[in-house]
Write an enzyme that holds these catalytic residues in place. Structure first.
Site, short mmCIF file in Angstrom:
data_model
loop_
_atom_site.label_atom_id
_atom_site.label_comp_id
_atom_site.label_asym_id
_atom_site.label_seq_id
_atom_site.Cartn_x
_atom_site.Cartn_y
_atom_site.Cartn_z
N CYS A 41 -0.98 3.90 10.88
CA CYS A 41 -0.76 5.14 11.62
C CYS A 41 -1.98 5.39 12.51
O CYS A 41 -2.50 6.49 12.60
CB CYS A 41 -0.48 6.32 10.70
N LYS A 85 7.76 5.32 2.28
CA LYS A 85 8.45 4.17 2.87
C LYS A 85 9.21 3.39 1.81
O LYS A 85 10.26 2.79 2.11
CB LYS A 85 7.45 3.29 3.63
N CYS A 133 0.88 -1.19 0.00
CA CYS A 133 0.00 0.00 0.00
C CYS A 133 0.90 1.22 0.00
O CYS A 133 0.96 1.99 0.96
CB CYS A 133 -0.92 0.01 1.21
N ALA A 134 1.62 1.42 -1.10
CA ALA A 134 2.75 2.34 -1.11
C ALA A 134 2.37 3.81 -1.11
O ALA A 134 3.17 4.66 -0.72
CB ALA A 134 3.64 2.04 -2.32
#
Length: 437
Positions: free
Chosen positions: A369, A250, A244-245
């Site tokens: 998050c 990241k 899930c870029a």
């Protein structure tokens, strides 16, 4: 811009935020793109005021309701000027002059509101704890359960302005070199306490002043996010998927770990985000990353590449409760259109599907998050119950130097770690499937 001009700009932008059903950062970016000639100082002052109003949304609304006024951008701004900035009514009246590029003169009702607010402070004894701490109804119960006696301290920390954290791109520079460059600009940089390539800036500044950012030597990335990428522990030559870029933050950190060797695939269902990721890869000098647009979490590409990757990161879509410092409007947007239960079900599907990509002996990192247990520990427990070929790698073994709020997983909170709220679990696939032994 004069103070009155800045107030009118704030009203214009607040109106857009109320009308457009998009995250505030996207609306603000579009608003500024249409006003490229705005001075950096005016831009900074406007953003500071806007974010302060967003962080006080529930309390301002409480005061307006107390005095029988609708919660409109104009009333909200008047309440902020009085309660938040302490401006007396006469000063506010002068700025609402109706002159060119200034707000229209106050109405009789608005003038009365300022008179009633005069001498009051933002917090009133009659406010509920949730209003005082800006905690929305949908998140109150799980956050109380998550933090217990620490609820107030954690919610108060989420109301503070975020830090500006940088990650040094080791493909182009090293941390000592970047620290010296930032010190030469008198920006008072500090090495991050947890992330080995992190730098924290306490000085408020226009990002245009950050030369290392322009060159790709650093990326803006919260220290907690840097730690999540670090737990992937990808090495040169590995095959890696960032499932899930998004826009690739990241992915960039992982590519640097890999020293530009091996292969990392940034997957997402949003083509626009992947396009931005590709642009960031070029700027950062990353050559071992590619993007893959998926139709859904069960895209056929996943099945075709089953068991092919050494490392898979699932930075799952989540409620974003851990980012409220940075995105204060997010707390007033209930997660997803279908609610929290639907989001939790989506996370489970994504994690289960992405796990198929991990080869025997490989590592799967599940991250959010979020501060909500339902999206974190409970999600991992349910996955392990359904996938006996995976086991937990405790954080104490993977990264013994990190003081986590959880004994097994990475759990960061603003009050304890001065980062955004992050969760990550490291899951190892057994070298041989027990069911086939």
């Amino acid at each position: 811009m004069t103070s009155a001009n800045r107030l009118q700009a704030a009203l214009d932008l607040m109106g857009d935020l109320d009308r457009v059903a998009r995250p505030a950062d996207a609306v603000v970016s579009a608003w500024f793109r249409a006003r490229r000639k705005m001075d950096d100082r005016d831009r900074g002052a406007l953003l500071e005021r806007l974010n302060a109003i967003l962080r006080h949304r529930a309390r301002l609304g409480w005061w307006l309701e107390r005095h029988g006024r609708p919660d409109t951008p104009r009333n909200r701004l008047l309440a902020w000027l009085s309660l938040g900035e302490g401006q007396p009514p006469e000063q506010i009246r002068r700025q609402f002059s109706g002159a060119k590029f200034a707000p229209a003169p106050l109405t009789a009702q608005e003038d009365t509101l300022l008179t009633k607010l005069r001498g009051s402070t933002m917090v009133h004894p009659a406010m509920s704890q949730e209003v005082r701490l800006e905690c929305p109804d949908w998140a109150a119960e799980p956050l109380h359960r998550r933090f217990g006696d620490s609820f107030e301290a954690e919610m108060a920390a989420l109301l503070t302005p975020p830090t500006l954290d940088l990650r040094v791109n080791t493909l182009k520079a090293d941390r000592a070199e970047v620290l010296r460059a930032l010190e030469a600009q008198d920006l008072q940089p500090e090495p991050s306490g947890l992330a080995p390539q992190g730098i924290r800036l306490r000085t408020r500044l226009s990002l245009a002043r950050l030369e290392p950012l322009k060159s790709g030597a650093v990326e803006i990335q919260d220290e907690g996010s840097q730690l999540v990428a670090m737990l992937v522990e990808a090495g040169p030559g590995d095959r890696v998927v960032d499932f899930c870029a998004g826009a690739g933050g990241k992915t960039l950190a992982i590519a640097a770990q890999m020293e530009n060797k091996g292969r990392i695939i940034a997957c997402d269902v949003n083509e626009g985000r992947l396009k931005r990721a590709s642009e960031r890869f070029r700027k950062a000098g990353v050559h071992n990353a590619e993007t893959r647009l998926l139709t859904s979490e069960t895209d056929r590409w996943v099945k075709r590449h089953k068991g092919s990757f050494d490392r898979v990161l699932v930075d799952a879509p989540c409620s974003g409760t851990g980012t409220w410092r940075r995105n204060p409007d997010a707390r007033w947007r209930a997660p997803e259109e279908q609610g929290l239960d639907s989001l939790i079900a989506l996370q489970a599907r994504i994690l289960s599907s992405a796990a198929r990509l991990v080869k025997p002996g490989g590592r799967l990192v599940y991250a959010t998050c979020s501060l909500l247990p339902e999206e974190n520990e409970a999600q991992v427990d349910a996955f392990l119950a359904a996938h006996p070929d995976f086991r937990i790698l405790p954080l104490s073994e993977a990264a013994p130097g990190i003081a986590s709020a959880h004994p097994v997983h990475l759990s960061l909170t603003p009050a304890r770690h001065d980062t955004d709220g992050f969760f990550a679990a490291i899951l190892l696939r057994e070298a041989a499937d027990p069911a086939q032994a």
